[in-house]
Design an enzyme around this catalytic site. Structure first.
Site, short mmCIF file in Angstrom:
data_model
loop_
_atom_site.label_atom_id
_atom_site.label_comp_id
_atom_site.label_asym_id
_atom_site.label_seq_id
_atom_site.Cartn_x
_atom_site.Cartn_y
_atom_site.Cartn_z
CG MET A 167 -1.89 -1.22 1.19
SD MET A 167 -2.83 -1.44 -0.34
CE MET A 167 -4.11 -0.22 -0.08
NE ARG A 168 3.76 2.66 3.56
CZ ARG A 168 3.64 3.54 4.54
NH1 ARG A 168 3.55 4.84 4.29
NH2 ARG A 168 3.57 3.15 5.79
CG ASN A 198 -0.23 -2.90 -7.97
OD1 ASN A 198 -0.17 -3.49 -6.89
ND2 ASN A 198 -1.07 -1.89 -8.16
CG HIS A 231 -6.02 -0.99 -8.44
ND1 HIS A 231 -5.59 -0.24 -7.36
CD2 HIS A 231 -7.20 -0.46 -8.82
CE1 HIS A 231 -6.47 0.70 -7.11
NE2 HIS A 231 -7.46 0.60 -7.98
C1 GAR Z 1 -6.16 -6.61 -2.39
O1 GAR Z 1 -7.54 -6.40 -2.59
C2 GAR Z 1 -5.35 -5.83 -3.41
O2 GAR Z 1 -5.96 -5.74 -4.67
C3 GAR Z 1 -5.32 -4.46 -2.74
O3 GAR Z 1 -5.11 -4.74 -1.38
C4 GAR Z 1 -5.69 -6.01 -1.06
C5 GAR Z 1 -4.64 -6.84 -0.39
O4 GAR Z 1 -5.17 -8.01 0.11
N1 GAR Z 1 -4.29 -3.64 -3.28
C6 GAR Z 1 -4.40 -2.31 -3.39
O5 GAR Z 1 -5.37 -1.69 -3.04
C7 GAR Z 1 -3.19 -1.62 -4.00
N2 GAR Z 1 -3.49 -0.26 -4.28
P1 GAR Z 1 -4.21 -9.21 0.58
O6 GAR Z 1 -3.18 -8.59 1.53
O7 GAR Z 1 -5.13 -10.14 1.30
O8 GAR Z 1 -3.56 -9.80 -0.64
#
Ligand code: GAR
Length: 266
Positions: free
Chosen positions: A135-136, A157, A159
């Site tokens: 998340m960075r 990535n 998203h």
């Molecule tokens: C996931 O939904 C991923 O798509 C999102 O964080 C979550 C992580 O879940 N990523 C973002 O929002 C990136 N901007 P996880 O830790 O259970 O894989």
């Protein structure tokens, strides 16, 4: 015979996407191995998933790095190869209406954290870096050092939205609050903007009247767990190629964009 791809994964949280990648490696759906897992957050629960399997882990505590910078910006120990003007010119994360001193402070403090990430990553050779709930936002300083060969992108990535709609930190939430009738997720290569890089794969699903943000998140994650290993496998098979497309539009306008072409299976 496809050689096993060495994947480094960066996470911030629970790591269910990391788990999906690990499971796909184990079942043979993915011709790859996870060679390290890094995080910006010491408490990231996903780190434990890696440790349980004996996979090396490391943490760069972004919060501590940025707090130290805020406290004493003058003492910032910048990496020797950091060129602020170059990074500032390339970055697409902050608009040009933002106070330039704030932009520079952001880029400098990020570069310090990113240099620490890169140092940890250098210890273990990798072919691909997969951001899995990391998340960075990453600056051009980091991106250029991962994509050391400019012609072949190797930073991916996932998203939680159908990009280019709803970039940012809460894709499913933004989709739901907007009243969309379809939600989805996207895997893309990372470029200098916020979730703007060339798209590799997408999954969509309908939003029903009875859905809540919780049910959308859950169904979205289930899609992510399939999509991410599929996209990494395409990379492992050498089937992803990025092509610069230029379109002439009415009124003499031009639209230019790098897109991913997927070669047929051999
Ligand atoms: C996931 O939904 C991923 O798509 C999102 O964080 C979550 C992580 O879940 N990523 C973002 O929002 C990136 N901007 P996880 O830790 O259970 O894989």
């Amino acid at each position: 015979m496809v050689k096993r791809l060495r994947v480094g994964v960066l996470i911030s949280g629970g790591g269910t996407n990391l788990q999906a990648i690990l499971d796909a490696c184990e079942s043979g759906r993915l011709t790859a191995e996870v060679v390290f897992v890094g995080s910006d957050t010491p408490q990231a629960a996903g780190l434990e998933r890696a440790r349980r399997r004996g996979i090396p882990t490391f943490v760069v505590d972004y919060r501590a790095v940025t707090a130290a910078f805020r406290e004493n910006p003058g003492a910032a120990a910048l990496p020797a190869d950091f060129r602020l003007e170059e990074i500032r010119a390339k970055q697409g994360l902050m608009g040009n209406t933002v106070d330039p001193a704030r932009v520079d402070g952001f880029l400098v403090s990020r570069a310090m954290a990113e240099a620490a990430l890169l140092a940890a990553m250098r210890e273990i050779p990798y072919d691909l870096i997969a951001l899995a709930g990391f998340m960075r936002t990453l600056t051009p300083y980091f991106i250029d050092r991962v994509n050391s060969d400019r012609a072949s992108l190797r930073l991916m990535n996932i998203h939680p939205a159908l990009l280019p709609a709803f970039p940012g930190t809460d894709g499913y939430g933004d989709t739901w609050r907007y009243g969309c009738k379809v939600a989805g997720c996207t895997v893309h290569f990372v470029d200098y903007g916020e979730d703007t890089g060339p798209i590799i794969g997408q999954r969509a699903f309908p939003i029903r009247e009875e859905d809540t943000l919780e049910t959308i998140r859950r169904r979205g994650l289930e899609q992510e767990w399939e999509l991410y290993p599929e996209c990494i496998q395409l990379f492992a098979e050498g089937r992803l190629r990025t092509e610069r497309m230029v379109h002439e539009l009415p009124g003499g306008r031009r639209f230019e964009r790098s897109v991913v072409r997927i070669a047929p299976a051999a």
